[in-house]
Design a protein around this motif. Structure first.
Motif, PDB file in Angstrom:
ATOM      1  N   MET A   1       0.867  -1.186   0.000  1.00 35.38           N
ATOM      2  CA  MET A   1       0.000   0.000   0.000  1.00 35.38           C
ATOM      3  C   MET A   1       0.897   1.227   0.000  1.00 35.38           C
ATOM      4  SD  MET A   1      -3.471   0.666   0.714  1.00 35.38           S
ATOM      5  CE  MET A   1      -4.279   2.246   0.513  1.00 35.38           C
ATOM      6  N   THR A   2       0.754   2.060  -1.021  1.00 34.35           N
ATOM      7  CA  THR A   2       1.529   3.294  -1.106  1.00 34.35           C
ATOM      8  C   THR A   2       0.584   4.472  -0.980  1.00 34.35           C
ATOM      9  OG1 THR A   2       3.236   2.311  -2.502  1.00 34.35           O
ATOM     10  CG2 THR A   2       3.039   4.711  -2.536  1.00 34.35           C
ATOM     11  N   VAL A   3       0.781   5.265   0.074  1.00 28.23           N
ATOM     12  CA  VAL A   3      -0.006   6.477   0.277  1.00 28.23           C
ATOM     13  C   VAL A   3       0.971   7.639   0.139  1.00 28.23           C
ATOM     14  CG1 VAL A   3      -1.614   7.708   1.770  1.00 28.23           C
ATOM     15  CG2 VAL A   3      -1.476   5.204   1.884  1.00 28.23           C
ATOM     16  N   SER A   4       1.052   8.185  -1.049  1.00 23.53           N
ATOM     17  CA  SER A   4       2.035   9.224  -1.370  1.00 23.53           C
ATOM     18  C   SER A   4       1.319  10.459  -1.895  1.00 23.53           C
ATOM     19  CB  SER A   4       3.026   8.698  -2.417  1.00 23.53           C
ATOM     20  OG  SER A   4       3.894   9.728  -2.864  1.00 23.53           O
ATOM     21  N   PHE A   5       1.448  11.561  -1.158  1.00 25.03           N
ATOM     22  CA  PHE A   5       0.819  12.817  -1.542  1.00 25.03           C
ATOM     23  C   PHE A   5       1.804  13.968  -1.308  1.00 25.03           C
ATOM     24  CE2 PHE A   5      -2.793  10.073  -1.011  1.00 25.03           C
ATOM     25  CZ  PHE A   5      -3.730  10.520  -1.940  1.00 25.03           C
ATOM     26  N   PRO A   6       2.661  14.268  -2.287  1.00 17.20           N
ATOM     27  CA  PRO A   6       3.661  15.331  -2.120  1.00 17.20           C
ATOM     28  C   PRO A   6       3.068  16.719  -1.895  1.00 17.20           C
ATOM     29  CG  PRO A   6       4.274  13.887  -3.933  1.00 17.20           C
ATOM     30  CD  PRO A   6       2.873  13.522  -3.544  1.00 17.20           C
ATOM     31  N   THR A   7       1.788  16.896  -2.204  1.00 15.27           N
ATOM     32  CA  THR A   7       1.188  18.216  -1.997  1.00 15.27           C
ATOM     33  C   THR A   7       0.773  18.441  -0.544  1.00 15.27           C
ATOM     34  OG1 THR A   7      -1.005  17.352  -2.583  1.00 15.27           O
ATOM     35  CG2 THR A   7       0.319  18.305  -4.359  1.00 15.27           C
ATOM     36  N   MET A   8       0.823  17.412   0.288  1.00 14.41           N
ATOM     37  CA  MET A   8       0.452  17.566   1.692  1.00 14.41           C
ATOM     38  C   MET A   8       1.526  18.353   2.445  1.00 14.41           C
ATOM     39  SD  MET A   8      -2.510  16.034   2.283  1.00 14.41           S
ATOM     40  CE  MET A   8      -3.094  16.570   0.658  1.00 14.41           C
ATOM     41  N   SER A   9       1.127  19.056   3.470  1.00 11.46           N
ATOM     42  CA  SER A   9       2.062  19.865   4.255  1.00 11.46           C
ATOM     43  C   SER A   9       3.056  19.014   5.017  1.00 11.46           C
ATOM     44  CB  SER A   9       1.287  20.729   5.257  1.00 11.46           C
ATOM     45  OG  SER A   9       0.729  19.918   6.302  1.00 11.46           O
ATOM     46  N   SER A  10       2.656  17.799   5.350  1.00  8.53           N
ATOM     47  CA  SER A  10       3.458  16.961   6.240  1.00  8.53           C
ATOM     48  C   SER A  10       2.906  15.545   6.221  1.00  8.53           C
ATOM     49  CB  SER A  10       3.413  17.504   7.675  1.00  8.53           C
ATOM     50  OG  SER A  10       2.059  17.584   8.127  1.00  8.53           O
ATOM     51  N   THR A  11       3.727  14.610   6.667  1.00 10.66           N
ATOM     52  CA  THR A  11       3.238  13.247   6.840  1.00 10.66           C
ATOM     53  C   THR A  11       2.239  13.190   7.993  1.00 10.66           C
ATOM     54  OG1 THR A  11       5.304  12.358   5.963  1.00 10.66           O
ATOM     55  CG2 THR A  11       3.938  10.851   7.230  1.00 10.66           C
ATOM     56  N   SER A  12       2.429  14.054   8.979  1.00  9.27           N
ATOM     57  CA  SER A  12       1.491  14.091  10.110  1.00  9.27           C
ATOM     58  C   SER A  12       0.085  14.475   9.651  1.00  9.27           C
ATOM     59  CB  SER A  12       1.990  15.075  11.169  1.00  9.27           C
ATOM     60  OG  SER A  12       3.182  14.610  11.763  1.00  9.27           O
TER      61      SER A  12
ATOM     62  N   THR B   1       5.975  21.725  12.845  1.00  5.68           N
ATOM     63  CA  THR B   1       7.411  21.793  12.579  1.00  5.68           C
ATOM     64  C   THR B   1       7.733  21.674  11.098  1.00  5.68           C
ATOM     65  OG1 THR B   1       7.593  19.421  13.072  1.00  5.68           O
ATOM     66  CG2 THR B   1       8.103  20.963  14.851  1.00  5.68           C
ATOM     67  N   ASP B   2       6.922  20.934  10.341  1.00  6.34           N
ATOM     68  CA  ASP B   2       7.229  20.762   8.916  1.00  6.34           C
ATOM     69  C   ASP B   2       6.750  21.926   8.065  1.00  6.34           C
ATOM     70  OD1 ASP B   2       8.849  18.585   8.205  1.00  6.34           O
ATOM     71  OD2 ASP B   2       7.377  17.885   6.742  1.00  6.34           O
ATOM     72  N   THR B   3       6.083  22.883   8.680  1.00  2.14           N
ATOM     73  CA  THR B   3       5.651  24.079   7.959  1.00  2.14           C
ATOM     74  C   THR B   3       6.253  25.349   8.554  1.00  2.14           C
ATOM     75  OG1 THR B   3       3.685  24.283   9.365  1.00  2.14           O
ATOM     76  CG2 THR B   3       3.437  23.040   7.311  1.00  2.14           C
ATOM     77  N   GLY B   4       7.248  25.182   9.435  1.00  2.00           N
ATOM     78  CA  GLY B   4       7.832  26.357  10.078  1.00  2.00           C
ATOM     79  C   GLY B   4       6.796  27.143  10.840  1.00  2.00           C
ATOM     80  N   ALA B   5       6.030  26.418  11.680  1.00  2.00           N
ATOM     81  CA  ALA B   5       4.927  27.028  12.440  1.00  2.00           C
ATOM     82  C   ALA B   5       3.898  27.647  11.496  1.00  2.00           C
ATOM     83  CB  ALA B   5       5.449  28.052  13.451  1.00  2.00           C
ATOM     84  N   PHE B   6       3.595  26.910  10.417  1.00  2.00           N
ATOM     85  CA  PHE B   6       2.569  27.279   9.444  1.00  2.00           C
ATOM     86  C   PHE B   6       2.903  28.567   8.695  1.00  2.00           C
ATOM     87  CE2 PHE B   6       0.627  24.894  12.931  1.00  2.00           C
ATOM     88  CZ  PHE B   6       0.225  23.766  12.231  1.00  2.00           C
ATOM     89  N   THR B   7       4.199  28.737   8.383  1.00  2.00           N
ATOM     90  CA  THR B   7       4.639  29.898   7.604  1.00  2.00           C
ATOM     91  C   THR B   7       4.938  29.535   6.160  1.00  2.00           C
ATOM     92  OG1 THR B   7       6.949  29.579   8.288  1.00  2.00           O
ATOM     93  CG2 THR B   7       5.596  31.057   9.633  1.00  2.00           C
ATOM     94  N   TYR B   8       5.020  28.238   5.819  1.00  2.00           N
ATOM     95  CA  TYR B   8       5.185  27.847   4.421  1.00  2.00           C
ATOM     96  C   TYR B   8       4.507  26.488   4.204  1.00  2.00           C
ATOM     97  CZ  TYR B   8       9.234  25.374   6.486  1.00  2.00           C
ATOM     98  OH  TYR B   8      10.051  24.605   7.278  1.00  2.00           O
ATOM     99  N   ASN B   9       4.191  26.212   2.937  1.00  2.00           N
ATOM    100  CA  ASN B   9       3.546  24.957   2.548  1.00  2.00           C
ATOM    101  C   ASN B   9       2.304  24.674   3.388  1.00  2.00           C
ATOM    102  OD1 ASN B   9       3.405  22.699   0.880  1.00  2.00           O
ATOM    103  ND2 ASN B   9       4.506  21.391   2.307  1.00  2.00           N
ATOM    104  N   SER B  10       1.546  25.711   3.671  1.00  3.07           N
ATOM    105  CA  SER B  10       0.395  25.524   4.558  1.00  3.07           C
ATOM    106  C   SER B  10      -0.746  26.489   4.232  1.00  3.07           C
ATOM    107  CB  SER B  10       0.822  25.705   6.019  1.00  3.07           C
ATOM    108  OG  SER B  10       1.474  26.956   6.197  1.00  3.07           O
ATOM    109  N   THR B  11      -1.003  26.689   2.947  1.00  3.34           N
ATOM    110  CA  THR B  11      -2.039  27.647   2.549  1.00  3.34           C
ATOM    111  C   THR B  11      -3.401  27.009   2.316  1.00  3.34           C
ATOM    112  OG1 THR B  11      -1.373  27.401   0.222  1.00  3.34           O
ATOM    113  CG2 THR B  11      -0.339  29.183   1.474  1.00  3.34           C
TER     114      THR B  11
END
Length: 347
Positions: free
Chosen positions: A137-148, A178-188
């Motif tokens: 099973m591969t769940v791959s979504f590069p557009t997501m902000s994080s694996t969390s 942490t993976d968005t720099g406290a929601f400052t990038y990749n989190s729109t």
């Protein structure tokens, strides 16, 4: 808003893999960060709720400021500390879950050969480009902000939200933050903040989580950051709107460097007005001619593209990394070439 990731058949397949497993090994990448550990701990806790025995396997040491995460002491086994126990767990597990890594090389050269011990079914959950781990099973979504974020969505879709504990929510929020720099990038995307609302409904203290991650400087760490910004930072501005800094073994020894002390430092130069790119070059503390590279960018500058082209790495558009097998001086020369190669995008 729809926060589902999988179609109905995929949900059934994932549920089947979980229901037909008894023991799971959850692997994250070396130098584990908040997303790797947060997602792994939350997924581990969910699988335990489904009746599985679980262990989160971290290849090596991770920053001290993540030690407080719920379940850390009970669920995490470090391969470099408990090698034989990890090998036995891998051998006995009928379910292998790879979280927050797109290739097995990211578990490190020491652990990677022992993956041959794994005979269980394989699930990959990741948000990095070009995954090459072959699984059931591969769940791959590069557009997501994080694996969390992905783990939350999967638990939601599997019907596990009502049983989600506060500790699970804390780990997911930490990974997303942490993976968005406290929601400052990749989190729109608005779905991210809908998920945050659901996590807040579990009575997490988001301000305390922030303090536990970002307000934990030692005096040495604070002085190290001051030294870097005052003495080591090279600003290519104008015309390039970019900068880089170096951290040598001597610098780290002087300031009693501990793993994690440079975490977040690469973001600081982006505070410069008009800045688009920040690069960190850090010598490995043990191996010669090994330099770790971290890149952060603003707006549409492609960090991942630059990392793949110049630094033997990859990542996301605004946050990527890599490694260079050379001296620190040679690494600076490569950075200079990289900045010049992307001059048009840095104007």
């Amino acid at each position: 808003m729809n926060i589902n990731l999988l179609n109905a058949d995929e949900v059934t397949s994932l549920r089947h893999l979980i229901d037909n497993s008894k023991k799971a090994a959850i692997l994250c990448h070396m130098n584990a960060d908040g997303d790797a550990l947060g997602s792994s701990l939350a997924w581990s806790a969910y699988l335990r709720q489904q009746g599985l025995e679980t262990a989160v396997i971290a290849p090596d040491m991770f920053p001290d400021f993540l030690q407080w995460l719920p379940g850390m002491q009970q669920q995490v086994m470090r391969y470099d500390k408990k090698t034989e126990e990890v090998r036995q767990w891998l051998k006995d597990s009928d379910l292998i879950c790879y979280l927050d890594l797109n290739t097995t090389s990211r578990v490190g050269k020491e652990l990677q050969p022992d993956l041959s011990l794994c005979q269980g079914k394989v699930i990959l959950i990741d948000h990095h480009e070009q995954p090459d781990i072959k699984g059931d099973m591969t769940v791959s979504f590069p557009t997501m902000s994080s694996t969390s974020e992905m783990v939350f969505r999967l638990i939601w879709q599997l019907g596990g939200y009502d049983a989600m504990t506060k500790d699970m929510a804390v780990n997911i929020y930490c990974g997303m933050m942490t993976d968005t720099g406290a929601f400052t990038y990749n989190s729109t995307k608005p779905e991210i903040f809908l998920i945050i609302a659901y996590l807040l409904a579990k009575n997490i203290d988001k301000d305390k989580i922030y303090r536990n991650i970002y307000h934990v400087f030692s005096v040495d760490k604070l002085r190290l950051w001051g030294y870097v910004l005052n003495k080591s930072l090279k600003v290519k501005y104008p015309p390039h709107h970019a900068s880089y800094f170096t951290l040598s073994k001597e610098d780290m020894k002087k300031y009693h460097f501990k793993k994690g002390d440079a975490e977040g430092l690469v973001n600081i130069p982006l505070k410069i007005l008009g800045h688009k790119l920040s690069i960190s070059l850090r010598e490995d503390t043990e191996k010669n001619n090994l330099v770790w590279v971290s890149t952060r960018s603003a707006d549409d500058f492609p960090c991942d593209e630059m990392a793949a082209r110049f630094f033997n790495g990859g990542g996301h558009k605004n946050a990527a990394g890599g490694r260079l097998e050379c001296s620190l001086k040679e690494a600076e020369e490569i950075v200079d070439k990289a900045i010049k190669a992307y001059a048009d995008k840095l104007k």
